[in-house]
Design a protein around this motif. Structure first.
Motif, PDB file in Angstrom:
ATOM      1  N   GLU A   1       0.838  -1.206   0.000  1.00  0.00           N
ATOM      2  CA  GLU A   1       0.000   0.000   0.000  1.00  0.00           C
ATOM      3  C   GLU A   1       0.873   1.257   0.000  1.00  0.00           C
ATOM      4  O   GLU A   1       0.523   2.274  -0.613  1.00  0.00           O
ATOM      5  N   LEU A   2       2.010   1.191   0.688  1.00  0.00           N
ATOM      6  CA  LEU A   2       2.897   2.347   0.812  1.00  0.00           C
ATOM      7  C   LEU A   2       3.947   2.400  -0.291  1.00  0.00           C
ATOM      8  O   LEU A   2       4.791   3.306  -0.284  1.00  0.00           O
ATOM      9  N   SER A   3       3.915   1.443  -1.232  1.00  0.00           N
ATOM     10  CA  SER A   3       4.943   1.345  -2.286  1.00  0.00           C
ATOM     11  C   SER A   3       6.341   1.258  -1.670  1.00  0.00           C
ATOM     12  O   SER A   3       7.303   1.820  -2.193  1.00  0.00           O
ATOM     13  N   LEU A   4       6.431   0.536  -0.563  1.00  0.00           N
ATOM     14  CA  LEU A   4       7.691   0.386   0.159  1.00  0.00           C
ATOM     15  C   LEU A   4       8.286  -0.972  -0.150  1.00  0.00           C
ATOM     16  O   LEU A   4       7.722  -2.010   0.192  1.00  0.00           O
ATOM     17  N   ARG A   5       9.438  -0.977  -0.787  1.00  0.00           N
ATOM     18  CA  ARG A   5      10.102  -2.232  -1.135  1.00  0.00           C
ATOM     19  C   ARG A   5      10.975  -2.709   0.029  1.00  0.00           C
ATOM     20  O   ARG A   5      11.432  -1.896   0.841  1.00  0.00           O
ATOM     21  N   PRO A   6      11.234  -4.011   0.113  1.00  0.00           N
ATOM     22  CA  PRO A   6      12.060  -4.543   1.210  1.00  0.00           C
ATOM     23  C   PRO A   6      13.545  -4.295   0.967  1.00  0.00           C
ATOM     24  O   PRO A   6      14.340  -5.224   0.842  1.00  0.00           O
ATOM     25  N   ARG A   7      13.912  -3.041   0.924  1.00  0.00           N
ATOM     26  CA  ARG A   7      15.292  -2.628   0.714  1.00  0.00           C
ATOM     27  C   ARG A   7      15.722  -1.756   1.884  1.00  0.00           C
ATOM     28  O   ARG A   7      15.064  -0.767   2.209  1.00  0.00           O
ATOM     29  N   ALA A   8      16.837  -2.121   2.491  1.00  0.00           N
ATOM     30  CA  ALA A   8      17.267  -1.478   3.734  1.00  0.00           C
ATOM     31  C   ALA A   8      17.415   0.028   3.582  1.00  0.00           C
ATOM     32  O   ALA A   8      17.008   0.789   4.473  1.00  0.00           O
ATOM     33  N   GLY A   9      17.992   0.479   2.480  1.00  0.00           N
ATOM     34  CA  GLY A   9      18.191   1.911   2.291  1.00  0.00           C
ATOM     35  C   GLY A   9      16.894   2.675   2.222  1.00  0.00           C
ATOM     36  O   GLY A   9      16.746   3.737   2.855  1.00  0.00           O
ATOM     37  N   GLU A  10      15.923   2.165   1.470  1.00  0.00           N
ATOM     38  CA  GLU A  10      14.634   2.838   1.348  1.00  0.00           C
ATOM     39  C   GLU A  10      13.898   2.876   2.681  1.00  0.00           C
ATOM     40  O   GLU A  10      13.284   3.890   3.054  1.00  0.00           O
ATOM     41  N   ILE A  11      13.941   1.760   3.399  1.00  0.00           N
ATOM     42  CA  ILE A  11      13.246   1.698   4.676  1.00  0.00           C
ATOM     43  C   ILE A  11      13.878   2.657   5.686  1.00  0.00           C
ATOM     44  O   ILE A  11      13.183   3.407   6.376  1.00  0.00           O
ATOM     45  N   ALA A  12      15.211   2.653   5.763  1.00  0.00           N
ATOM     46  CA  ALA A  12      15.898   3.542   6.711  1.00  0.00           C
ATOM     47  C   ALA A  12      15.639   5.004   6.379  1.00  0.00           C
ATOM     48  O   ALA A  12      15.409   5.824   7.278  1.00  0.00           O
ATOM     49  N   ASP A  13      15.658   5.354   5.093  1.00  0.00           N
ATOM     50  CA  ASP A  13      15.375   6.740   4.698  1.00  0.00           C
ATOM     51  C   ASP A  13      13.966   7.145   5.125  1.00  0.00           C
ATOM     52  O   ASP A  13      13.753   8.261   5.606  1.00  0.00           O
ATOM     53  N   MET A  14      12.997   6.236   4.926  1.00  0.00           N
ATOM     54  CA  MET A  14      11.625   6.538   5.334  1.00  0.00           C
ATOM     55  C   MET A  14      11.547   6.748   6.841  1.00  0.00           C
ATOM     56  O   MET A  14      10.917   7.702   7.318  1.00  0.00           O
TER      57      MET A  14
ATOM     58  N   PHE B   1      -7.965   8.278  13.618  1.00  0.00           N
ATOM     59  CA  PHE B   1      -6.897   8.014  12.669  1.00  0.00           C
ATOM     60  C   PHE B   1      -5.671   7.493  13.419  1.00  0.00           C
ATOM     61  O   PHE B   1      -5.540   7.638  14.628  1.00  0.00           O
ATOM     62  N   LEU B   2      -4.760   6.940  12.644  1.00  0.00           N
ATOM     63  CA  LEU B   2      -3.473   6.508  13.163  1.00  0.00           C
ATOM     64  C   LEU B   2      -2.387   7.268  12.416  1.00  0.00           C
ATOM     65  O   LEU B   2      -2.489   7.473  11.202  1.00  0.00           O
ATOM     66  N   ARG B   3      -1.362   7.708  13.134  1.00  0.00           N
ATOM     67  CA  ARG B   3      -0.232   8.370  12.487  1.00  0.00           C
ATOM     68  C   ARG B   3       0.735   7.304  12.000  1.00  0.00           C
ATOM     69  O   ARG B   3       1.230   6.499  12.784  1.00  0.00           O
ATOM     70  N   LEU B   4       0.995   7.298  10.695  1.00  0.00           N
ATOM     71  CA  LEU B   4       1.836   6.281  10.072  1.00  0.00           C
ATOM     72  C   LEU B   4       2.946   6.961   9.288  1.00  0.00           C
ATOM     73  O   LEU B   4       2.675   7.830   8.451  1.00  0.00           O
ATOM     74  N   VAL B   5       4.179   6.561   9.536  1.00  0.00           N
ATOM     75  CA  VAL B   5       5.312   7.098   8.782  1.00  0.00           C
ATOM     76  C   VAL B   5       5.299   6.479   7.387  1.00  0.00           C
ATOM     77  O   VAL B   5       5.225   5.246   7.234  1.00  0.00           O
ATOM     78  N   VAL B   6       5.341   7.312   6.359  1.00  0.00           N
ATOM     79  CA  VAL B   6       5.254   6.859   4.976  1.00  0.00           C
ATOM     80  C   VAL B   6       6.463   7.385   4.191  1.00  0.00           C
ATOM     81  O   VAL B   6       7.123   8.334   4.620  1.00  0.00           O
ATOM     82  N   PRO B   7       6.764   6.794   3.048  1.00  0.00           N
ATOM     83  CA  PRO B   7       7.867   7.304   2.232  1.00  0.00           C
ATOM     84  C   PRO B   7       7.587   8.724   1.758  1.00  0.00           C
ATOM     85  O   PRO B   7       6.442   9.121   1.527  1.00  0.00           O
ATOM     86  N   ALA B   8       8.636   9.497   1.611  1.00  0.00           N
ATOM     87  CA  ALA B   8       8.493  10.865   1.111  1.00  0.00           C
ATOM     88  C   ALA B   8       7.823  10.852  -0.255  1.00  0.00           C
ATOM     89  O   ALA B   8       8.170  10.067  -1.133  1.00  0.00           O
ATOM     90  N   GLY B   9       6.834  11.710  -0.422  1.00  0.00           N
ATOM     91  CA  GLY B   9       6.140  11.807  -1.700  1.00  0.00           C
ATOM     92  C   GLY B   9       5.058  10.774  -1.910  1.00  0.00           C
ATOM     93  O   GLY B   9       4.429  10.758  -2.974  1.00  0.00           O
ATOM     94  N   TRP B  10       4.805   9.918  -0.920  1.00  0.00           N
ATOM     95  CA  TRP B  10       3.786   8.859  -1.101  1.00  0.00           C
ATOM     96  C   TRP B  10       2.394   9.443  -1.166  1.00  0.00           C
ATOM     97  O   TRP B  10       2.030  10.331  -0.416  1.00  0.00           O
ATOM     98  N   LYS B  11       1.596   8.912  -2.093  1.00  0.00           N
ATOM     99  CA  LYS B  11       0.175   9.212  -2.173  1.00  0.00           C
ATOM    100  C   LYS B  11      -0.551   7.924  -2.426  1.00  0.00           C
ATOM    101  O   LYS B  11      -0.105   7.107  -3.237  1.00  0.00           O
ATOM    102  N   ALA B  12      -1.675   7.722  -1.748  1.00  0.00           N
ATOM    103  CA  ALA B  12      -2.446   6.480  -1.910  1.00  0.00           C
ATOM    104  C   ALA B  12      -2.999   6.383  -3.319  1.00  0.00           C
ATOM    105  O   ALA B  12      -3.281   7.379  -3.965  1.00  0.00           O
TER     106      ALA B  12
END
Length: 297
Positions: A101-114, A286-297
C-alpha cells in the motif's frame, strides 16, 4: 522534516535468515545516521500490543516500529491508537500488504530513509470487535485459509503455505451462506471481505478505488460459493478485475454485523481472529503512520 533520533523496534522473531538480514541492515543504517535504536522481540500472540503501548506511554522513542508481517503491524497499531507517537514498519512478513500500500520495497536503504525522514501521515482505520484493523477483514474462504495455516509450514514455505491451505479449502467444496447486516440492510453472500485500502493477499488489487489515507470501508460480497466460482473470483483478483464481475456486489459501509453461520472463520490483517458472529465498523480515530516521502495512496 528534521531527522528523527530514536526508534523502538518491536520485532516478531519468527523470521528466516533473509528477513533477519534486512532488519539488521536497517538497524545498522539508522545507527550510522546517528539514531538511537532499541529492539524488543515479542514472546507470544498479542505481546506486540503490550510492548507498543508501554513504549508509547513511557516516551521511549520518536517512532515505534513494527518489524514483521501485517499481523504484527496490526498488533503494534492496536497499542498505539490514541497515542501521540507515530507507527512505522519494517516489512518482514509473507504478504506485506501494508508495505505494498505504501509502495515500500524490502530494501534497507529505502526503509531507513523513510524511518529517518518520511512524513507521519494520518491514515484511516477500521474496528472489528472493538479492535483496530488497517487492511481487511475476511469472512469465509480467506478466513478458513488463514485459520488452517500451519505455522511450521508458513515459516518453511512462506507463501506456499497459503497456497496449500487454499487448495485444501477449495477441495472442501462450496462455502457456507453468510448472513450479515450492512448499514441496516440484510445481505447474503458466500464470501465477504471488508477492505480499508486497495490491496489484498499481497500485490493484488481488490479495491481499485480504495484509499487507506481516507476514512471509509468497502464491503465486497461474493455471491456464488461453488468451486469453479471461487476459481473465477481468484483469477479476477489476480487480474485486478473483481469489481467487473456481475456476481460481486461492492458496498461502501460504515458498519457490518456478520451474524451467521456461527463459528465461521474470520481473518483480520492476515491473522486468524476468531469466528462469527463479529461486528466491523469504520474507525473513529486516525493513526499516524510514517510513509515514504512523496507517497500518495
Amino acid at each position: 522534516m528534521p531527522l528523527r533520533r530514536s526508534f523502538h523496534i518491536i520485532v516478531n522473531p519468527i523470521a528466516g535468515a533473509r528477513r533477519s538480514r534486512l532488519l539488521n541492515a536497517v538497524v545498522e543504517r539508522l545507527r550510522r545516521g546517528g539514531a538511537e535504536v532499541t529492539v524488543e522481540p515479542t514472546e507470544r500472540p498479542g505481546h506486540a500490543t503490550e510492548l507498543a503501548r508501554r513504549a508509547a506511554e513511557r516516551g521511549q522513542a520518536d517512532v515505534i516500529v513494527a518489524a514483521g508481517g501485517d499481523g504484527t503491524i496490526n498488533e503494534v497499531a492496536r497499542g498505539l491508537l490514541g497515542q501521540g507517537v507515530p507507527l512505522a514498519i519494517i516489512p518482514l512478513g509473507t504478504a506485506n500488504v501494508l508495505a505494498i500500500e505504501l509502495s515500500l520495497r524490502p530494501r534497507a536503504g529505502e526503509i531507513a530513509d523513510m524511518l529517518l525522514t518520511g512524513p507521519a501521515q494520518l491514515v484511516g482505520t477500521g474496528l472489528v470487535g472493538g479492535e483496530i484493523f488497517l487492511l481487511m477483514v475476511g469472512v469465509g474462504f480467506d478466513g478458513v485459509v488463514v485459520h488452517d495455516i500451519n505455522p511450521a509450514l508458513k515459516k518453511l514455505w512462506g507463501k506456499g503455505a497459503f497456497v496449500w491451505a487454499g487448495v485444501k479449502a477449495w477441495f472442501k467444496g462450496p462455502g457456507r451462506d453468510i448472513r450479515l447486516i450492512a448499514d441496516g440492510r440484510e445481505k447474503r453472500a458466500q464470501w465477504a471481505i471488508v477492505v480499508n485500502g486497495r490491496y489484498f493477499a499481497g500485490p493484488y488489487v481488490l479495491a481499485s478505488e480504495g484509499d487507506i489515507s481516507q476514512p471509509g470501508l468497502l464491503l465486497y460480497l461474493f455471491r456464488n460459493g461453488g468451486r469453479f466460482a471461487l476459481i473465477r473470483y481468484l483469477v479476477a483478483l489476480g487480474l485486478g478485475r473483481v469489481g467487473r464481475l456481475p456476481d460481486v456486489e461492492i458496498v461502501p459501509v460504515r458498519q457490518v454485523r456478520f451474524l451467521e453461520p456461527e463459528g465461521l472463520a474470520v481473518e483480520v490483517d492476515g491473522d486468524a481472529r476468531g469466528t462469527l458472529p463479529q461486528s466491523v465498523e469504520q474507525g473513529t480515530r486516525f493513526l499516524r503512520l510514517v510513509v515514504p516521502a512523496g507517497w500518495k495512496a
